[in-house]
Write an enzyme that holds these catalytic residues in place. Structure first.
Site, PDB file in Angstrom:
ATOM      1  N   LYS A  39       0.833  -1.209   0.000  1.00  0.00           N
ATOM      2  CA  LYS A  39       0.000   0.000   0.000  1.00  0.00           C
ATOM      3  C   LYS A  39       0.863   1.252   0.000  1.00  0.00           C
ATOM      4  CE  LYS A  39      -3.705  -2.405   2.331  1.00  0.00           C
ATOM      5  NZ  LYS A  39      -4.368  -2.806   1.084  1.00  0.00           N
ATOM      6  N   GLU A 136       0.789  -0.819   7.182  1.00  0.00           N
ATOM      7  CA  GLU A 136       1.523  -2.054   6.857  1.00  0.00           C
ATOM      8  C   GLU A 136       2.972  -1.980   7.338  1.00  0.00           C
ATOM      9  OE1 GLU A 136       0.950  -2.878   2.638  1.00  0.00           O
ATOM     10  OE2 GLU A 136      -0.886  -3.974   3.079  1.00  0.00           O
ATOM     11  N   ASN A 179     -11.747   3.218   3.520  1.00  0.00           N
ATOM     12  CA  ASN A 179     -12.945   2.674   2.903  1.00  0.00           C
ATOM     13  C   ASN A 179     -14.008   2.435   3.978  1.00  0.00           C
ATOM     14  OD1 ASN A 179     -12.517   0.122   4.084  1.00  0.00           O
ATOM     15  ND2 ASN A 179     -11.350  -0.611   2.309  1.00  0.00           N
ATOM     16  N   THR A 211     -14.220   5.954   0.912  1.00  0.00           N
ATOM     17  CA  THR A 211     -14.525   5.310  -0.369  1.00  0.00           C
ATOM     18  C   THR A 211     -15.533   4.186  -0.137  1.00  0.00           C
ATOM     19  OG1 THR A 211     -12.565   3.896  -0.172  1.00  0.00           O
ATOM     20  CG2 THR A 211     -12.318   5.914  -1.444  1.00  0.00           C
ATOM     21  N   GLY A 213     -16.561   1.651  -2.579  1.00  0.00           N
ATOM     22  CA  GLY A 213     -16.622   0.623  -3.634  1.00  0.00           C
ATOM     23  C   GLY A 213     -17.439   1.106  -4.805  1.00  0.00           C
ATOM     24  N   GLY A 216     -18.879   4.703  -5.074  1.00  0.00           N
ATOM     25  CA  GLY A 216     -18.065   5.904  -5.214  1.00  0.00           C
ATOM     26  C   GLY A 216     -17.360   6.312  -3.940  1.00  0.00           C
ATOM     27  N   ASP A 237      -8.396  -6.307 -12.498  1.00  0.00           N
ATOM     28  CA  ASP A 237      -7.691  -6.515 -11.222  1.00  0.00           C
ATOM     29  C   ASP A 237      -7.874  -5.250 -10.382  1.00  0.00           C
ATOM     30  OD1 ASP A 237      -5.950  -6.942  -9.135  1.00  0.00           O
ATOM     31  OD2 ASP A 237      -4.197  -7.367 -10.373  1.00  0.00           O
ATOM     32  N   ASP A 243      -5.374   2.556  -3.448  1.00  0.00           N
ATOM     33  CA  ASP A 243      -4.102   3.277  -3.325  1.00  0.00           C
ATOM     34  C   ASP A 243      -3.985   4.356  -4.396  1.00  0.00           C
ATOM     35  OD1 ASP A 243      -3.391   1.557  -1.248  1.00  0.00           O
ATOM     36  OD2 ASP A 243      -2.509   0.108  -2.640  1.00  0.00           O
ATOM     37  N   SER A 282       0.020  -0.630 -12.609  1.00  0.00           N
ATOM     38  CA  SER A 282      -1.332  -0.372 -13.130  1.00  0.00           C
ATOM     39  C   SER A 282      -1.747   1.099 -12.965  1.00  0.00           C
ATOM     40  CB  SER A 282      -2.357  -1.260 -12.398  1.00  0.00           C
ATOM     41  OG  SER A 282      -2.547  -0.815 -11.065  1.00  0.00           O
TER      42      SER A 282
HETATM   43  O1  RIB Z   1      -3.634  -2.129  -1.636  1.00  0.00           O
HETATM   44  C1  RIB Z   1      -3.064  -3.120  -2.428  1.00  0.00           C
HETATM   45  C2  RIB Z   1      -1.810  -3.639  -1.806  1.00  0.00           C
HETATM   46  O2  RIB Z   1      -2.151  -4.265  -0.585  1.00  0.00           O
HETATM   47  C3  RIB Z   1      -1.086  -4.688  -2.611  1.00  0.00           C
HETATM   48  O3  RIB Z   1      -0.156  -4.154  -3.528  1.00  0.00           O
HETATM   49  C4  RIB Z   1      -0.491  -5.592  -1.555  1.00  0.00           C
HETATM   50  O4  RIB Z   1       0.897  -5.512  -1.478  1.00  0.00           O
HETATM   51  C5  RIB Z   1      -1.151  -5.177  -0.242  1.00  0.00           C
HETATM   52  O5  RIB Z   1      -0.290  -4.514   0.555  1.00  0.00           O
END
Ligand code: RIB
Length: 296
Positions: A39, A136, A179, A211, A213, A216, A237, A243, A282
Site C-alpha cells: 500500500k 503495513e 474505505n 470510499t 466501492g 463511489g 484486477d 491506493d 497499473s
Molecule cells: O492495496 C493493495 C496492496 O495491498 C497490494 O499491492 C499488496 O501488497 C497489499 O499490501
C-alpha cells in the site's frame, strides 16, 4: 510541498483463479505474476505519477532492490529506503474471474522499523511537509507522535485496520482516507452517512475521504460533504484501486485543486488502474487521467 510516505513495499505474488479458494480446497490457477506493490509504495507511485515530489521511507530485504529501480523509473525519491538483512514484505494475492481479490500479507522488512530510523528520516522534513501513512509498517504510534510534534500535516490510510491502530492518537491526523469497512472499524458503525458523521464528531478538524466501492466516494470537511460516483469500466484486477485513489486525492490537495475536481480525477485514475493487472504498474500518469476526463 513535499510528501514523505513511510510505508510498505511488498512483492505481490498474484494468482489468477476461478474463485477465491475455500478452506480445505486445492485449486489449479490460471497463471501467476510477481508485481511490485505494498500500500505504501503504490501510494507513493500514484503521487509521483500525479506529479508530486514524494519521498518514500521504509525497509526492504536483500530481494527488494527492484523497488529502488522502480522508484528511479517513476520518479519517487528512494534515498530514505533502507535495505536490511532478511526478506522484503510479500503477499499472496488471488484475483478471481470477476477481478475480486483476497490478500495474504507477510510483513517482513516492513515490520523492522526502529525509533532511530524513524527519527533519522523525519529529521529531514519540516512543518511545511506532509506525512502519508498506511498500516503495513510497524512503529505507527511513534511515527505519528514524532511527526505531529514537528508540526507536519499527517494523512492516514488506516489500512489494513488492526489493533495496532488502537495505539495511535488519531486526533493528530489531518486527513483520513479510508474505505467503508475501515470506517466501520474506526467508528463501530456500518451506514456510510453515520460513519462520516461520527468521524467528523471524533475528529472535527480532519478532512475525511470515505470510499464506498461501487458507490463511489464521499468527502467531508467542516460539515460539508461531496459525493463522487465511480466511473464504470471492465475491471481485470482491483488491486491498488484504493491506493491510486488515495495518491491522486492527496496530489490534488497538494496542488490546491477544488474538491470536486480532486474527487473526479481520483475516481478516474482508479478506474484506469483496475483495467490493468498488478499494483504499481497499473497506476496511470496524470496526463492519461486528464486526457480521459477531457474525452468524456
Ligand atoms: O492495496 C493493495 C496492496 O495491498 C497490494 O499491492 C499488496 O501488497 C497489499 O499490501
Amino acid at each position: 510541498m513535499r510528501v514523505l510516505n513511510i510505508g510498505s513495499m511488498n512483492l505481490d505474488h498474484v494468482y489468477n483463479v476461478d474463485h477465491i479458494i475455500q478452506p480445505g480446497e486445492t485449486q489449479a490457477t490460471n497463471g501467476m505474476n510477481i508485481f511490485l506493490g505494498g500500500k505504501g509504495m503504490n501510494q507513493s507511485m500514484a503521487l509521483a505519477k500525479a506529479g508530486v515530489e514524494v519521498y518514500h521511507g521504509g525497509m526492504i530485504g536483500g530481494d527488494g532492490h527492484v523497488f529502488l529501480d522502480a522508484c528511479d523509473e517513476y520518479g519517487v525519491h528512494s534515498n530514505y529506503i533502507k535495505p536490511i538483512e532478511g526478506k522484503t514484505g510479500h503477499t499472496i494475492i488471488q484475483v478471481d474471474k470477476n477481478a475480486q481479490n483476497s490478500i495474504l500479507l507477510y510483513g517482513g522488512a516492513n515490520l523492522m522499523l526502529t525509533k532511530e530510523y524513524v527519527d533519522d528520516v523525519l529529521s529531514n522534513f519540516t512543518s511545511d511537509d506532509i506525512l502519508l501513512l498506511q498500516n503495513e509498517v510497524n512503529m505507527l504510534p511513534y511515527i505519528i507522535d514524532q511527526a505531529y510534534a514537528k508540526g507536519m500535516t499527517i494523512a492516514l490510510n488506516p489500512s489494513p485496520f488492526n489493533d495496532a491502530l488502537k495505539e495511535c492518537d488519531l486526533t493528530k491526523i489531518s486527513i483520513f482516507l479510508l474505505n467503508e469497512i475501515e470506517g466501520g472499524q474506526v467508528t463501530g458503525l456500518t451506514d456510510p452517512e453515520e460513519i462520516l458523521a461520527k468521524m467528523q464528531e471524533m475528529y472535527p478538524k480532519a478532512k475525511i475521504v470515505l470510499t464506498l466501492g461501487k458507490d463511489g466516494a464521499i468527502y467531508a470537511e467542516d460539515g460539508k460533504t461531496y459525493h463522487q460516483p465511480i466511473y464504470k469500466v471492465q475491471a481485470v484486477d482491483t488491486t491498488a484501486a484504493g491506493d491510486t485513489f488515495t495518491g491522486y486525492f492527496l496530489a490534488g490537495l497538494v496542488d490546491g485543486m477544488e474538491i470536486p475536481d480532486i474527487l473526479k480525477m481520483s475516481a478516474k485514475a482508479s478506474s484506469i488502474a483496475v483495467t490493468r493487472p498488478g499494483a504499481v504498474q497499473s497506476i496511470p500518469y496524470k496526463k492519461e487521467v486528464l486526457e480521459a476526463l477531457d474525452a468524456e
